[in-house]
Scaffold this active site. Sequence first.
Site, PDB file in Angstrom:
ATOM      1  N   LYS A   1     -40.767  20.591  85.755  1.00  0.00           N
ATOM      2  CA  LYS A   1     -40.892  20.173  87.152  1.00  0.00           C
ATOM      3  C   LYS A   1     -39.846  19.146  87.523  1.00  0.00           C
ATOM      4  CE  LYS A   1     -45.595  21.258  88.552  1.00  0.00           C
ATOM      5  NZ  LYS A   1     -46.820  20.807  89.195  1.00  0.00           N
TER       6      LYS A   1
ATOM      7  N   LYS B   1     -44.319  34.308  85.821  1.00  0.00           N
ATOM      8  CA  LYS B   1     -45.698  34.377  86.275  1.00  0.00           C
ATOM      9  C   LYS B   1     -45.756  34.440  87.803  1.00  0.00           C
ATOM     10  CE  LYS B   1     -49.423  31.120  86.188  1.00  0.00           C
ATOM     11  NZ  LYS B   1     -50.069  29.951  85.595  1.00  0.00           N
TER      12      LYS B   1
ATOM     13  N   LYS C   1     -47.958  30.792  93.292  1.00  0.00           N
ATOM     14  CA  LYS C   1     -48.246  30.512  94.690  1.00  0.00           C
ATOM     15  C   LYS C   1     -47.154  29.656  95.317  1.00  0.00           C
ATOM     16  CE  LYS C   1     -51.427  27.282  92.727  1.00  0.00           C
ATOM     17  NZ  LYS C   1     -51.789  25.939  92.708  1.00  0.00           N
TER      18      LYS C   1
END
Length: 331
Positions: free
Chosen positions: A114, A196, A199
């Site tokens: 991140k 993956k 969202k």
Amino acid sequence: MEDKKTIFSGVQSSGFLTLGNYIGALRNWAKLQYDYNCLFSVVDLHSITVRQVPAELKRRALEILKLYIASGIDPEKNILFFQSHVPQHAELAWVLGCYTYMGELSRMTQFKDKSTRHADNINSGLFTYPILMAADILLYQTDLVPVGSDQKQHLELARDIAIRFNGIYGDVFTVPEPYIGEVGARVMSLQDPTKKMSKSDENPNSYIAMLDDTDTIIRKIKRAVTDSEGEIVFREGKDGINNLLTIYGAVTDKTIPEVEKEFSGRGYGEFKAAVGEAVADCLRPVRQRFDELSKNKDYVEKTYKEGAKRAEYLAAKTLRKVYKKIGFIER
Ligand code: TRP
């Protein structure tokens, strides 16, 4: 609470929930409610490690709570709540932070990941996030945590912190284990099936949102990346087809070999149309229940207020014990 094992899990309120969240998490959580005491939180405190637009954060948090219920997670049988409504999460996180080493946090792969993706905002919350997650889990004396593989490392750290704390003060925390149940299918991005389904992906064609309507679902599946071999079999290197086989199997409750057989000799176009229909059929009742809940604001509000009250009762009990063990003066 009844004498059953306790399960805790949560979803961050930082984006839409996808078909991946439904198949991999929510749908399975709904099956746990009979055998466990379950707490499912919308972990809004976690979501601000990345900048959020306030109005959107609010809308999404509420959306996720409603999706929990729409997925069949009964608010009577489970404790559903917003993390920010239970102040003990932040309080315990502070305490646990004093029992966690910089080195441990530096090793977290999600942090490394991140901080590369949000290089302009490597805030300390992003770094200490696993401590807050440990607090979420340990506050409720959680026995089992259903998490995806990307959260295993964080859960491992929560265990280490619990063991360390117990080692100093005696048995304060239950040491949580990962919940290994029915393996929720891992749903990949429709546009890059090596990643993956996420969202927070910028390309909406890469995911099916739980609330996408039938036409959108069918269109997105039609556009899914496949290969040029034209053979509907699960095989290494056929990531796109493998993903569609997995999805179809999951939503129709069939095994991959069954699906392969069903579509053997048929074309990708026909297969994709069938996958689209099946996914739409699977999500339609969820969307309908969601729409009903949206018309029933009072019920939803009552649900999360009641959930926070029940969660806080349990959380306060653990925090009191922790404060006492550490040697804070009782109030
Ligand atoms: N970190 C988890 C995720 O991003 C969400 C989460 C926060 C969580 N606290 C938790 C999951 C506690 C399980 C238990 O998916």
